[in-house]
Design an enzyme around this catalytic site. Structure first.
Site, PDB file in Angstrom:
ATOM      1  N   LYS A 337       0.997  -1.235   0.076  1.00  0.00           N
ATOM      2  CA  LYS A 337      -0.003  -0.131   0.155  1.00  0.00           C
ATOM      3  C   LYS A 337       0.821   1.382  -0.067  1.00  0.00           C
ATOM      4  O   LYS A 337       0.234   2.450  -0.183  1.00  0.00           O
ATOM      5  CB  LYS A 337      -1.145  -0.010   1.222  1.00  0.00           C
ATOM      6  CG  LYS A 337      -2.171  -0.808   0.829  1.00  0.00           C
ATOM      7  CD  LYS A 337      -3.160  -0.685   2.037  1.00  0.00           C
ATOM      8  CE  LYS A 337      -4.409  -1.684   1.798  1.00  0.00           C
ATOM      9  NZ  LYS A 337      -5.350  -1.567   2.894  1.00  0.00           N
ATOM     10  N   HIS A 386      -3.563 -12.189   0.832  1.00  0.00           N
ATOM     11  CA  HIS A 386      -4.603 -11.786   1.686  1.00  0.00           C
ATOM     12  C   HIS A 386      -5.874 -11.423   1.154  1.00  0.00           C
ATOM     13  O   HIS A 386      -7.127 -10.987   1.875  1.00  0.00           O
ATOM     14  CB  HIS A 386      -3.868 -10.793   2.780  1.00  0.00           C
ATOM     15  CG  HIS A 386      -3.793  -9.753   2.289  1.00  0.00           C
ATOM     16  ND1 HIS A 386      -2.613  -9.185   1.590  1.00  0.00           N
ATOM     17  CD2 HIS A 386      -4.439  -8.224   2.299  1.00  0.00           C
ATOM     18  CE1 HIS A 386      -2.774  -7.850   1.172  1.00  0.00           C
ATOM     19  NE2 HIS A 386      -3.683  -7.405   1.653  1.00  0.00           N
ATOM     20  N   ASP A 415      -7.600  -9.982   8.268  1.00  0.00           N
ATOM     21  CA  ASP A 415      -7.772  -8.848   7.657  1.00  0.00           C
ATOM     22  C   ASP A 415      -9.345  -8.439   7.302  1.00  0.00           C
ATOM     23  O   ASP A 415      -9.562  -7.210   7.673  1.00  0.00           O
ATOM     24  CB  ASP A 415      -6.906  -9.132   6.106  1.00  0.00           C
ATOM     25  CG  ASP A 415      -6.893  -7.923   5.322  1.00  0.00           C
ATOM     26  OD1 ASP A 415      -6.250  -6.804   5.944  1.00  0.00           O
ATOM     27  OD2 ASP A 415      -7.349  -7.702   4.291  1.00  0.00           O
TER      28      ASP A 415
END
Length: 476
Positions: A337, A386, A415
């Site tokens: 990210k 994920h 998550d």
């Protein structure tokens, strides 16, 4: 080469973490860190590597001891450790893409009119004229205070992370003073002349050299340094830099495909370091600090995901060594990210198709960072999955159930649970009952029912909510 599903290893049990220390070359860790930091600064890949190569050539002309050269080397590679911490604030203040803003900011001239032109070009670019003019006026009115705030946040955070990773106080100080100027007009403390650490002076000049060379050529870089001698830059260092820049093969060497190998082959990076379990935990936490500082909506996310991952693993009876390994996967899963703009991460509305495609790239970017470190190679495989689903409709690879290991499934559950129960740009945190109702509907298609039931059982037996379960926790 773009990553595809074929690059993900087939499901297997994660390695049991050995109790004995292991050894890795420091180059592995530095290479991964520099790659991650390039992502969040919006710079062409290899920026930190190029800065290190430039700065160390200048160091050859200085009478530095071996220890001093090593500290300078680490400062150059890690100068941007705190750079993710002001991304959200840049988007908020300037109403613009933080990655483009940072990239463009590094090539503005030193004169006041250059700064004003930069603000006019890079503020509120998607707003209507009236709103844009109001934002520009506000930024100009607060320019001094804003500069101090943004740079102090970045420099302080970067120095703190360097210390967490056990680099010397000299390296931390070099990072903390990166944006100080020779004439005392820099940030965050307004240091003047030789009061600025030598490593900071060299790192800032190396940064400017790389950015201007990559955009406008070596002659432009040398001219920029000479024009700022005595105000931004140490006038005694400028001739040394210009001598390096004006070498006939400078640009070709800077852009060489072998440059990273040559930089990471230098003696400081070739040192073999012993990494016990405690150090791997510290490195993982340090990386997570860089990741979670990117957005107020992700502050604490990595630590909470690691905590929920551990709760699931404990409920399933995994041993302590494996739980520790999985917590690292939780801490590191979102490192990609760093390469996604906060205009997307913090957007309060639904993402456009184009924005969602960018968001879907973050597991691939994260995999590219983590696979550079041998002790995190297996973590990279789990972290990259994920956002995959059992029915094959996840991203980035569209893996199906038979390609997803239990570790991947556990991380996905952790998550999703944190995503639902923490604040997001588009909604407030959900109460536990609503989050579970949504996840109930996802079992068997998106998430694994065994991992999910383990989470529910662990939550029922715990003092939930986990610590730091709000975006309102301080980020500075």
């Amino acid at each position: 080469m773009a990553l595809t599903a074929e690059h993900i290893d087939p499901p297997a049990a994660s390695p049991t973490v050995a109790g004995d220390p292991r050894s890795i070359r420091l180059a592995e860790l530095l290479g991964a860190l520099s790659h991650a930091l390039d992502l969040t600064e919006g710079q062409p890949e290899g920026h930190c590597i190029r800065c290190c190569w430039i700065g160390m050539q200048v160091a050859d002309a200085l009478d530095l001891s071996a220890d001093e050269r090593a500290d300078l080397y680490f400062t150059l590679l890690l100068k941007d450790l705190g750079c993710s911490s002001n991304a959200a604030r840049i988007c908020e203040l300037y109403r613009t893409d933080d990655l483009a803003f940072k990239r463009n900011f590094k090539v503005i001239g030193a004169a006041t009119h250059h700064k004003l032109e930069f603000v006019a070009r890079n503020t509120g670019v998607s707003d209507n004229t009236i709103r844009r003019m109001k934002t520009i006026a506000s930024v100009i009115a607060q320019s001094s205070a804003l500069a101090t705030e943004l740079i102090q946040t970045r420099c302080t955070r970067g120095a703190d992370i360097a210390r967490m990773m056990r680099f010397s106080d000299a390296v931390a100080a070099g990072i903390a003073s990166l944006d100080e100027h020779w004439n005392g007009a820099g940030q965050p403390e307004g240091r003047h002349g030789s009061a600025i650490p030598l490593y900071s002076r060299i790192a800032l000049m190396a940064q400017v050299t790389d950015v201007f060379t990559m955009q406008s050529g070596a002659d432009a870089a040398a001219a920029e340094l000479e024009s700022r001698a005595g105000n931004w830059f140490d006038p005694d260092l400028v001739p040394l830099f210009c001598e390096v820049i004006r070498q006939p093969d400078f640009t070709a060497s800077l852009q060489s495909d072998t440059l990273e190998h040559r930089v990471l082959s230098r003696s400081p990076a070739q040192a073999t370091i012993e990494v016990d379990e405690q150090y791997l935990d510290e490195i993982s936490h340090a990386f997570s600090r860089v990741i979670d500082a990117k957005s107020p909506f992700t502050y604490g996310h990595s630590e909470r995901v690691a905590e929920y991952t551990d709760m699931i693993c404990a409920q399933l009876g995994h041993d302590r060594a494996h739980r520790r390994w999985m917590m690292r996967a939780g801490l590191l899963h979102d490192i990609g990210k760093l390469g996604v703009s906060n205009t997307i991460l913090d957007k309060p509305d639904k993402l456009t198709d184009e924005e969602f495609e960018i968001m879907k790239s973050h597991p691939v970017l994260g995999h590219a960072v983590l696979r550079r470190v041998s002790v995190f190679e297996d973590v990279a495989e789990v972290a990259a999955a994920h956002h995959e689903r059992l029915d094959g409709r996840g991203y980035p690879y569209g893996l199906s159930a038979d390609q997803l290991s239990m570790d991947m499934r556990i991380l996905t559950v952790a998550d999703i649970f944190d995503a639902l129960t923490a604040d997001r740009p588009y909604r407030a945190a959900m109460p536990l009952e609503k989050a579970f109702a949504i996840m109930d509907d996802m079992t068997g298609t998106a998430i694994d029912d065994v991992a999910y039931q383990a989470l529910k059982d662990a939550i029922a037996a715990s003092q939930w909510p986990a610590r730091g379960n709000s975006r309102h926790d301080p980020v500075n």
